[in-house]
Design an enzyme around this catalytic site. Structure first.
Site, PDB file in Angstrom:
ATOM      1  N   PHE A  47      30.214  -0.896  -4.567  1.00 37.41           N
ATOM      2  CA  PHE A  47      30.452   0.540  -4.428  1.00 37.41           C
ATOM      3  C   PHE A  47      31.590   0.743  -3.447  1.00 37.41           C
ATOM      4  O   PHE A  47      31.988  -0.173  -2.731  1.00 37.41           O
ATOM      5  CB  PHE A  47      29.175   1.277  -3.981  1.00 37.41           C
ATOM      6  N   CYS A  48      32.143   1.947  -3.444  1.00 32.45           N
ATOM      7  CA  CYS A  48      33.257   2.285  -2.549  1.00 32.45           C
ATOM      8  C   CYS A  48      33.106   3.758  -2.151  1.00 32.45           C
ATOM      9  O   CYS A  48      32.001   4.228  -1.941  1.00 32.45           O
ATOM     10  CB  CYS A  48      34.595   1.996  -3.224  1.00 32.45           C
ATOM     11  N   ALA A  49      34.193   4.472  -2.077  1.00 31.55           N
ATOM     12  CA  ALA A  49      34.127   5.894  -1.715  1.00 31.55           C
ATOM     13  C   ALA A  49      33.792   6.764  -2.925  1.00 31.55           C
ATOM     14  O   ALA A  49      32.945   7.656  -2.853  1.00 31.55           O
ATOM     15  CB  ALA A  49      35.439   6.346  -1.083  1.00 31.55           C
ATOM     16  N   SER A  82      28.919   5.878  -5.802  1.00 34.02           N
ATOM     17  CA  SER A  82      29.406   5.368  -4.530  1.00 34.02           C
ATOM     18  C   SER A  82      28.992   6.231  -3.341  1.00 34.02           C
ATOM     19  O   SER A  82      28.047   6.998  -3.409  1.00 34.02           O
ATOM     20  CB  SER A  82      30.905   5.122  -4.593  1.00 34.02           C
ATOM     21  N   ILE A  83      29.705   6.084  -2.234  1.00 38.65           N
ATOM     22  CA  ILE A  83      29.345   6.756  -0.985  1.00 38.65           C
ATOM     23  C   ILE A  83      29.368   8.277  -1.126  1.00 38.65           C
ATOM     24  O   ILE A  83      28.529   8.973  -0.547  1.00 38.65           O
ATOM     25  CB  ILE A  83      30.256   6.297   0.174  1.00 38.65           C
TER      26      ILE A  83
END
Length: 147
Positions: free
Chosen positions: A102-104, A130-131
């Site tokens: 996952f990322c932003a 994601s986030i």
């Protein structure tokens, strides 16, 4: 069906060329509730991998996740185990573990997942929300259960 992908990834000034044949098996797609469950009750065979840059983690770091930044360390999973540990200060994930990226906002996560497959990680997944979704749905309040 098999596909071959070539990556030229660099880390700490060393350039490496990686060529791997990848399975066409699609990665698992995780939703908020599945990630919530993994944060609350971690499973040893599944590793949450945050691919955001360290500066981005200053705002929020998901509990139980490891950080392998995609932009500054795209070839990280191709490093020998000892070098990986020297760089990241934790053990390199074993290839038999499921890595869930996952990322932003989900874009880098997909790229990181594809790179992981090129380095021999066949059991992979992504959390596209994601986030951004994690925080919108109250993820910041979720903590791992104590055993």
């Amino acid at each position: 069906m098999l596909r071959t992908i070539t990556y030229n990834a660099s880390l700490r000034g060393s350039s490496r060329l990686f060529l791997r044949t990848l399975s066409s098996t699609a990665p698992k797609i995780y939703d908020f509730n599945q990630i919530k469950q993994l944060v609350q009750k971690p499973v040893e065979s599944k590793i949450l991998v945050d691919v955001r840059e360290p500066k981005e983690l200053e705002a929020y770091k998901m509990p139980t996740a490891i950080n392998i930044p995609l932009k500054t360390a795209p070839g990280a999973l191709g490093l020998p185990a000892e070098e990986f540990k020297d760089v990241f200060h934790f053990n390199k994930p074993a290839t038999d573990k499921e890595l869930i990226f996952f990322c932003a906002h989900g874009i880098r996560a997909k790229t990181a997942e594809e790179l992981a497959r090129s380095y021999g990680y066949e059991n992979t997944g992504t959390y596209p929300g994601s986030i951004s979704e994690w925080l919108e749905k109250g993820g910041a309040e979720i903590v791992p259960s104590k055993k």
